[in-house]
Design a protein around this motif. Sequence first.
Motif, PDB file in Angstrom:
ATOM      1  N   ALA A   1     -31.645 -19.377 -48.420  1.00  0.00           N
ATOM      2  CA  ALA A   1     -30.931 -20.147 -47.446  1.00  0.00           C
ATOM      3  C   ALA A   1     -31.900 -20.664 -46.418  1.00  0.00           C
ATOM      4  O   ALA A   1     -32.885 -20.872 -46.594  1.00  0.00           O
ATOM      5  CB  ALA A   1     -31.416 -17.993 -46.494  1.00  0.00           C
TER       6      ALA A   1
ATOM      7  N   ILE B   1     -30.810 -19.437 -40.673  1.00  0.00           N
ATOM      8  CA  ILE B   1     -30.103 -17.676 -40.297  1.00  0.00           C
ATOM      9  C   ILE B   1     -30.218 -17.455 -38.863  1.00  0.00           C
ATOM     10  O   ILE B   1     -31.435 -17.251 -38.335  1.00  0.00           O
ATOM     11  CB  ILE B   1     -30.946 -16.153 -41.005  1.00  0.00           C
TER      12      ILE B   1
ATOM     13  N   ALA C   1     -26.729 -10.719 -38.148  1.00  0.00           N
ATOM     14  CA  ALA C   1     -27.285 -12.986 -38.608  1.00  0.00           C
ATOM     15  C   ALA C   1     -25.740 -12.721 -39.183  1.00  0.00           C
ATOM     16  O   ALA C   1     -25.836 -12.784 -39.838  1.00  0.00           O
ATOM     17  CB  ALA C   1     -28.364 -12.262 -39.374  1.00  0.00           C
TER      18      ALA C   1
ATOM     19  N   VAL D   1     -25.712 -16.217 -41.378  1.00  0.00           N
ATOM     20  CA  VAL D   1     -26.572 -16.715 -42.881  1.00  0.00           C
ATOM     21  C   VAL D   1     -25.921 -17.722 -43.583  1.00  0.00           C
ATOM     22  O   VAL D   1     -24.559 -17.940 -43.443  1.00  0.00           O
ATOM     23  CB  VAL D   1     -26.950 -15.517 -43.944  1.00  0.00           C
TER      24      VAL D   1
ATOM     25  N   SER E   1     -22.008 -18.749 -46.903  1.00  0.00           N
ATOM     26  CA  SER E   1     -22.231 -18.574 -45.421  1.00  0.00           C
ATOM     27  C   SER E   1     -21.317 -17.425 -45.556  1.00  0.00           C
ATOM     28  O   SER E   1     -20.570 -16.606 -45.884  1.00  0.00           O
ATOM     29  CB  SER E   1     -21.460 -19.325 -44.227  1.00  0.00           C
TER      30      SER E   1
END
Length: 184
Positions: free
Chosen positions: A107, A110, A117, A119, A133
Motif C-alpha cells: 500500500a 490510504i 478507506a 486503498v 486500488s
Amino acid sequence: MHAPSGPMTAPPLQALLTNGSLAGDWVLDPRASSVRLKNSSMAGLVRVNGVFREVSGNGTVSQDGAVSGTVTVAAASVDTRNTRRDTHLRSADFFDSASHPDITFTADGIRAAGQGAAVAGALTVRGRTRPLSFEAAASLTGDGEIWLDAEVHVNRGDFGLTWNLLGLVSMHSTLTIHAVFTRR
C-alpha cells in the motif's frame, strides 16, 4: 480482542489520520487476520473457496496521516480443503510457489473515503506487479486495533495465471481480506 466500534466514516477516519493519534508503526496480527480466495469453474457451477494460512504484514502512519504498508501471504499456504487442487494451485500452472513464494500487496496510500478507506498500491503475484486500488471498511476496536475489511476482484491473467482447462475456470477471482493491525 474487542469488537470494533463500528465502521469509521470518512470525516472521523480523516481526523484520526491527520491529528497524529494513529501515527506510528503497526503490525498485522496473523492469528486474527485472514485472506480468502473465491473462484468458480464450469461456468459458475462449481465454486472454489480457499484460504491462505500464512499471512503477515506491517504498516506505518506518519504524523501528517500518510499511510504505507505491506501485506504478504505465503503462496504455498493456499488451502481449499482439496489436496490435489492445492498441489495444482502451488504448481507452475498457477502460483508457482517454489519460484515465487510470496504474494505481496504494498500500500502506498490510504485515505478516508465514504464508510471507510480508499486503498491504493500494487499487488505482486508470480513476480508480476500490477496497480491495485479498492475500498475497505475501517474499524477501530476498543483496545486500539484497526480492522480493514475488503473484497477485492482480481483478473488472474494479469499475473500470468492463465492455465484454464477447456476454458472452464474463471479468470476472475475474489480475495476477501480481514486485516487486523496492532501497534508495535
